[in-house]
Design a protein around this motif. Sequence first.
Motif, PDB file in Angstrom:
ATOM      1  N   UNK A  53       0.844  -1.594   0.016  1.00 26.27           N
ATOM      2  CA  UNK A  53       0.135   0.146  -0.159  1.00 26.27           C
ATOM      3  C   UNK A  53       0.893   1.043  -0.158  1.00 26.27           C
ATOM      4  N   UNK A  98       1.507   2.440  -3.398  1.00 26.32           N
ATOM      5  CA  UNK A  98       0.042   2.190  -4.434  1.00 26.32           C
ATOM      6  C   UNK A  98      -0.244   3.334  -5.372  1.00 26.32           C
ATOM      7  N   UNK A 115     -13.475   3.316  -2.704  1.00 20.59           N
ATOM      8  CA  UNK A 115     -13.276   2.010  -2.294  1.00 20.59           C
ATOM      9  C   UNK A 115     -14.300   1.136  -0.777  1.00 20.59           C
ATOM     10  N   UNK A 130       0.559   7.730  -2.232  1.00 20.55           N
ATOM     11  CA  UNK A 130       1.608   7.510  -2.693  1.00 20.55           C
ATOM     12  C   UNK A 130       2.651   7.652  -1.806  1.00 20.55           C
ATOM     13  N   UNK A 166       0.522  -5.561  -9.317  1.00 16.90           N
ATOM     14  CA  UNK A 166       0.031  -4.324  -7.440  1.00 16.90           C
ATOM     15  C   UNK A 166      -0.023  -5.329  -6.847  1.00 16.90           C
ATOM     16  N   UNK A 196       1.611  -9.030  -6.010  1.00 18.15           N
ATOM     17  CA  UNK A 196       3.135  -8.868  -5.992  1.00 18.15           C
ATOM     18  C   UNK A 196       2.955 -10.662  -6.292  1.00 18.15           C
ATOM     19  N   UNK A 200     -10.073  -3.486  -7.812  1.00 18.51           N
ATOM     20  CA  UNK A 200      -9.277  -1.708  -7.393  1.00 18.51           C
ATOM     21  C   UNK A 200      -9.589  -2.817  -5.684  1.00 18.51           C
ATOM     22  N   UNK A 201     -10.773  -2.493  -5.175  1.00 22.50           N
ATOM     23  CA  UNK A 201     -10.416  -2.993  -3.316  1.00 22.50           C
ATOM     24  C   UNK A 201     -10.001  -3.959  -2.985  1.00 22.50           C
ATOM     25  N   UNK A 224      -7.194  -5.274  -4.756  1.00 19.19           N
ATOM     26  CA  UNK A 224      -5.406  -5.091  -5.108  1.00 19.19           C
ATOM     27  C   UNK A 224      -5.019  -3.835  -4.152  1.00 19.19           C
ATOM     28  N   UNK A 225      -6.414  -2.967  -3.636  1.00 16.33           N
ATOM     29  CA  UNK A 225      -5.159  -1.974  -2.989  1.00 16.33           C
ATOM     30  C   UNK A 225      -5.238  -2.552  -1.392  1.00 16.33           C
ATOM     31  N   UNK A 226      -6.054  -3.438  -0.865  1.00 13.64           N
ATOM     32  CA  UNK A 226      -6.452  -3.695   0.370  1.00 13.64           C
ATOM     33  C   UNK A 226      -7.075  -5.288   0.868  1.00 13.64           C
ATOM     34  N   UNK A 276      -7.506  -7.361   3.000  1.00 14.33           N
ATOM     35  CA  UNK A 276      -7.708  -7.468   4.986  1.00 14.33           C
ATOM     36  C   UNK A 276      -9.158  -6.609   4.681  1.00 14.33           C
ATOM     37  N   UNK A 321       2.844   2.646 -14.200  1.00 14.87           N
ATOM     38  CA  UNK A 321       3.247   3.042 -12.624  1.00 14.87           C
ATOM     39  C   UNK A 321       4.864   3.902 -12.815  1.00 14.87           C
TER      40      UNK A 321
END
Lengths: 256, 273
Positions: free
Chosen positions: A87, A90, A100, A138, B37, B39, B158-159, B161-163, B165, B213
Amino acid sequence: MKETAAADTLIRAEKLTLGYETGTVLRDVDFTVCAGDYLCIVGENGSGKSTLIKAILGLLPPRSGVIRYQNLAEREIGYLPQQTAVQRDFPASVYEVVLSGCANSLGRSPFYSKAQHARAKGNLARLGIAALHKESYRTLSGGQQQRVLLARALCATTKMLLLDEPVAALDPVATDELYTLIRRLNRDEGITVLMVSHDVSCALHDATHVLHLSEHGAAFFGTAADYRKSDVGARFLRCGCAPDFPRIRFGFFEED
Amino acid sequence: MFSLLSELFSYSFLVRGLVVGSLVALCAALLGVSLVLKRYSMIGDGLSHVGFGALSVAMALNMAPLAVAVPVVVLAAFLLLRISQNSRLGGDSAIALIASASLAAGVIVTSLTSGLNADVYSYMFGSILAMSEGDVLLSLVLAAVVLILFIVFYNRIFAITFDESFARATGTQVSRYNMLLALLTALTVVIGMRIMGTMLISGLIIFPALTAMRLCRSFKSVVITAAVLSVSAFFLGMVASYAFGTPAGASIVAVNTAFFLIFFLIEKVKGSK
């Protein structure tokens, strides 16, 4: 009757025992969270704090005992996880991240509705980060990133926040600001706060209740005032108060 | 230049390759953003090796190559996903293990049957001649499926990929969408490896995302930039391949590398100001 006595109860855990295939982590934990509470969950490393979080979020079924949710729909807890390395670097705009948080209310629709966009904008303004909405996540400071994640959590819930070590990577000024913000959400807006933390001194400053976990289960559950008077609280406070204890650890972690 | 292009478009097999290839380049770039993103970059590489094994076996048994490769690679994608999520097995080494095992199986099967001939070479390094009309049709359908699913589930992708948990805690079916990503990646790899080759298809997934990126600040702009870069690199690579007689896959990856270096330098120049 119990239910009528506690009409504002949100979570009630009874004789909760948690563990994995490798063994039991927590045994016979009892605690109650009522609307408007600020509960701090403290304990040494390995005392089962993360395991308890998973159980509260409904991601880990209890081995025995129950967690009852009242006046709280399933998955209505706004979670602020610890940040991951992925993150911090990101490429996402602040607005994308906050929006989100509405993903759990998408239902069958593939795209966000006007109401959901409005909610995201409202939460940006509520946490004082509206001006940052186009910034890249970021490039923000640690404190700003936590505010963004808090705004996202508020998109997912209106009732309860669950914060996992929210100040772990923050400097003292940012830590103070974040605590002030959380206190405001709790006291002025009536949002129930569950916070897992190493930082006990703060816990006592803002929290109304404390749940202290030790290796076998709950060593203490009750109000913050009672905790201060208790043996376990006094002992933990003495060693936990050393001001550099949490920061040394996370300074090291950050370089990692 | 213009005459070169009109010459290029006068060959129907080249047009087929261009159509299928740009669609694959587009899909690979979209999925690549999420994979890089998260990994999961190695999954694309692992899958292409499994695909090679499956294609070789299909060829030895005289079966339709895609009909065998698609299910095998999809299955492998789910397996690789599970392995890379289970840290106890050591995700990256397990993927490398499966990849080289499949490659070895493919090489053995072909050397025992037809021998290492031009077909096998084209699977390794790609060939624009590899597309039959049936392949084109199937590729078009698969690419359309990938594109539609990506757009429909964009916000959820997106949700997660970003996080992961947070997404899991707030009720998003994370494992379902991870499976979707793996499935779409598998389809893209199988279609793409015919043109790009086993050894080079993962470049199509990783490069555009990493390049975008360098400079983009939002997820949406990364996705769009990666898509544009990927299709442009594909097209330029194809033209170069035709003009200089170089293999298509390698030329495309070379153009992607050039794009990456340019973006990298711009980032450095911007950063040092």
